[in-house]
Design an enzyme around this catalytic site. Structure first.
Site, PDB file in Angstrom:
ATOM      1  CG  HIS A 222     -27.277  10.503-105.102  1.00 42.51           C
ATOM      2  ND1 HIS A 222     -25.960  10.633-105.365  1.00 42.51           N
ATOM      3  CD2 HIS A 222     -27.848  10.022-106.269  1.00 42.51           C
ATOM      4  CE1 HIS A 222     -25.544   9.946-106.428  1.00 42.51           C
ATOM      5  NE2 HIS A 222     -26.637   9.813-107.015  1.00 42.51           N
ATOM      6  CB  CYS A 223     -29.048  15.076-108.067  1.00 41.09           C
ATOM      7  SG  CYS A 223     -30.196  15.757-109.548  1.00 41.09           S
ATOM      8  CB  ALA A 224     -31.320  10.210-109.723  1.00 36.62           C
ATOM      9  N   GLY A 227     -26.507  12.533-111.561  1.00 37.94           N
ATOM     10  CA  GLY A 227     -25.529  11.325-111.291  1.00 37.94           C
ATOM     11  C   GLY A 227     -24.579  11.703-110.158  1.00 37.94           C
TER      12      GLY A 227
END
Length: 380
Positions: A222-224, A227
């Protein structure tokens, strides 16, 4: 984790597959075949001799009917926003995606407006030089890949409303949830967990993302900053994004160096060296700030580029690599085939060979209880 096993003798019930079993299933639905609750090692639920039919990118043609129905018919229960008939998915727009756009587009616009023109002739357009043209093209490509990576459906897996009836009551644990099982993929046993939120056996290489509240096909991470989850449908765009960003930032550093060097030579003469270069740089705070900004970013994206190049060559996801899932990776067919599958044929579960859907609900004799309780997809 995996343990190489020798294929056992084929039982009469497994000899030969029906025409329907050998037929091609829709591309991404091939992953869902491995979640079949009826699959057992003593009985091959389905065998697919041919690879799934290639499809255009999901942002163009949309997801397959089984996925689209879940995403568009009011059945979706995840934490993301879905639009475009399931083509596009957004997770945490604020502050994640919007702040990333602000922190990259604003400095980029200032660079094109005030810094890059300093090395161009007064009447020269951006496309009049190789450097100006390449950076303009790269900037456009980066914006495209950023949009695709952050907004494309990463591969959300449809949920079941309840526990499949095939698992009740024989395969339920003391907590009332189905027990984990082992898939045999490419002759190697890998552990497959049941997702209590989605009421499905997770397809191979999938994971439930706590940030987006979705099970995602071929979950990478999951790439912060984007998003959104990075998974089967948008992994290619993420990798191309960091590759292009690395080249763009290296060119930006080169441009700043040329500007400072030209000013240094005009101020201190042809004998100006490193000390004069540094003196010139500190006299231009805007260039100092932009140079430090580029150096920090280029170190980050360069390391990411190297890392993802390495795991692609091994056909691993970030999630699998960090958790060290496999003793022997059943999806690794060598660097050329791995790259071809990931970048060109992502709909394939295996880079080559047939898909045999078979599972064992009991612990494999060669895997200890302690090992089988660790990890999501593989026992360790």
């Amino acid at each position: 984790q995996g343990l190489r096993v020798c294929p056992g003798p084929q039982s009469p019930s497994n000899r030969g597959s029906t025409a329907g079993e050998r037929a091609r299933s829709p591309a991404m639905s091939r992953y869902l075949e491995y979640s079949d609750p009826k699959a057992h090692l003593g009985h091959v639920a389905r065998t697919f001799k041919d690879p799934p039919k290639a499809r255009l990118p999901v942002f163009l043609v949309g997801p397959e009917a089984e996925f689209k129905g879940y995403l568009t018919n009011g059945e979706y229960r995840g934490g993301s926003r879905v639009c475009g008939g399931g083509r596009f998915v957004t997770g945490q727009l604020w502050p994640n995606s919007i702040s990333t756009v602000f922190m990259t587009v604003v400095p980029g616009a200032c660079y094109f407006a005030f810094i890059l023109p300093q090395i161009l002739d007064p009447d020269e357009m951006l496309f009049g030089s190789f450097l100006g043209a390449s950076q303009t093209v790269l900037a456009g490509v980066i914006l495209i890949f950023f949009t695709l990576a952050s907004c494309t459906n990463p591969g959300i897996v449809p949920r079941n409303a309840s526990i499949p009836k095939e698992l009740v009551p024989n395969y339920l644990g003391p907590d009332g949830q189905p027990l984990g099982r082992f898939l045999r993929i490419n002759g190697i046993h890998v552990k497959q967990k049941f997702c209590a939120t989605c009421n499905i056996f997770r397809p191979p290489r999938s994971k439930h993302c706590s940030s987006c509240d979705n099970c995602v096909l071929r979950f990478d991470h999951h790439c912060a900053w984007l998003g959104n989850c990075i998974g089967l449908h948008n992994y290619r765009y993420f990798v191309f994004l960091i590759y292009c960003s690395t080249v763009f930032l290296i060119e930006c550093i080169y441009v700043v160096d040329r500007i400072v060097r030209n000013v240094s030579l005009s101020t201190y003469g042809p004998d100006a060296g490193t000390i004069e270069w540094c003196l010139t740089l500190v006299q231009t705070p805007n260039l100092v700030g932009f140079l430090m900004y580029c150096i920090v970013l280029v170190v980050a994206v360069l390391l990411l580029s190297i890392y993802h190049t390495v795991i692609v060559l091994q056909n691993l996801t970030t999630n699998e690599h960090v958790r060290n899932y496999y003793r022997e990776n059943p999806f690794d067919f060598g660097p050329p085939r791995n790259c071809l599958q990931i970048y060109w044929y992502p709909e394939r579960v295996l880079a080559e060979g047939e898909d045999r859907v078979e599972a064992d609900y009991g612990p494999h004799p060669s895997i200890s209880d302690d090992e089988s309780d660790r990890g999501d997809l593989g026992a360790r």
